[in-house]
Scaffold this active site. Structure first.
Site, short mmCIF file in Angstrom:
data_model
loop_
_atom_site.label_atom_id
_atom_site.label_comp_id
_atom_site.label_asym_id
_atom_site.label_seq_id
_atom_site.Cartn_x
_atom_site.Cartn_y
_atom_site.Cartn_z
N CYS A 132 47.91 -6.39 -2.76
CA CYS A 132 48.71 -5.17 -2.67
C CYS A 132 49.09 -4.90 -1.21
O CYS A 132 49.88 -5.64 -0.64
CB CYS A 132 47.99 -3.99 -3.32
SG CYS A 132 49.06 -2.57 -3.65
N HIS B 15 46.70 -6.05 -8.67
CA HIS B 15 45.27 -5.92 -8.35
C HIS B 15 44.41 -6.73 -9.32
O HIS B 15 43.87 -6.19 -10.29
CB HIS B 15 44.87 -4.45 -8.40
CG HIS B 15 45.32 -3.65 -7.24
ND1 HIS B 15 44.56 -3.47 -6.09
CD2 HIS B 15 46.48 -2.98 -7.03
CE1 HIS B 15 45.22 -2.71 -5.24
NE2 HIS B 15 46.39 -2.41 -5.77
N GLU C 248 41.44 -7.76 -8.84
CA GLU C 248 40.05 -7.31 -8.77
C GLU C 248 39.77 -6.19 -9.76
O GLU C 248 38.63 -5.99 -10.20
CB GLU C 248 39.69 -6.87 -7.34
CG GLU C 248 40.11 -5.48 -6.92
CD GLU C 248 41.60 -5.31 -6.64
OE1 GLU C 248 42.02 -4.18 -6.33
OE2 GLU C 248 42.35 -6.31 -6.72
#
Length: 241
Positions: A113, A215, A217
């Site tokens: 990001c 994202h 994660e």
């Protein structure tokens, strides 16, 4: 071998009820968990002076840059427009120095990001300060209030790119941003786009630098295929060591 990955921290710059004026450095746990599941050893790098970036990079095998505030427009030659929200030039300058030190040391870099955006600026590229105002983006690129682990928009990858190899041609991702890459930095190429042509992933010409606008994660625990982003990165670090 143990792969040591430096993860650049964020820091609080406003008082909040939990910490008041104890301005802590921090990194979200999901980044750490993503690297650990790939058998890497994450080392959090506290935000510091740009002159210390070289010393930090010498201690690790690779660098990860996380999400967060918008990038300060003056750092890529623009004046801020009214749509710009919070920026943090101290974090920007430190992370730009980390990227440059990692590139000079030929150590792999992964940006997520904001991290993708910082890589681009560090290598001489520019950003759209607001994709709706400046490029006419039609999609919803901040999915709030939809939960962060739920993929909500499609991206299409470039054939043969690193992301294409691990996740395929077209798939859903999550999204939380209003800035994005405009002009690409030196030796960078776009390797994925949203349907409204926002850059969603990058790769350097030598493959040593990768980045995503989404994202992984936040998604890999419920959508295990996104662990491949961290696996790919750590495998590349290991192969080059």
């Amino acid at each position: 071998m143990t792969v040591k990955v430096g993860v650049a921290s964020n820091h609080l710059i406003h008082p909040i009820p939990r910490f008041d004026v104890n301005f802590v450095d921090y990194i979200q746990r999901d980044y750490i968990d993503g690297l650990r599941q790939a058998d890497a050893l994450p080392l959090v790098l506290p935000l510091g002076d740009p002159k210390d970036a070289k010393a930090y990079i010498e201690q690790v095998d690779a660098l990860v840059l996380s999400g967060g505030q918008g990038v300060t427009p003056v750092l890529y030659g623009d004046e801020p427009i009214k749509e710009v929200a919070e920026t943090d030039i101290y974090r920007d300058q430190f992370e730009i120095a980390l990227v440059k030190a990692a590139v000079k040391a030929h150590k792999p870099v992964l940006g997520i990001c904001r991290g993708e955006q910082i890589i681009n600026v560090a290598l001489g590229g520019t950003l759209f300060q607001d994709i709706y105002k400046q490029m006419g983006a039609a999609g919803k690129h901040n999915q709030f209030p939809t939960s962060w682990e739920i993929p909500t928009q499609h991206v299409t990858t470039t054939d043969g790119s690193w992301l294409n190899q691990i996740l395929g041609e077209r798939f859903l991702v999550n999204t939380f941003h209003h800035q994005a890459i405009h002009q690409l930095g030196e030796n960078l190429k776009s390797v994925a786009e949203s349907d409204d042509h926002v850059v969603e992933a990058i790769e350097s010409q030598d493959g040593n630098i990768i980045g995503v606008q989404f994202h992984p994660e936040m998604m890999f625990k419920t959508h295990p295929e996104f662990a491949k982003v961290f696996d790919y990165f750590v495998d590349r670090v290991r192969a080059g060591s």
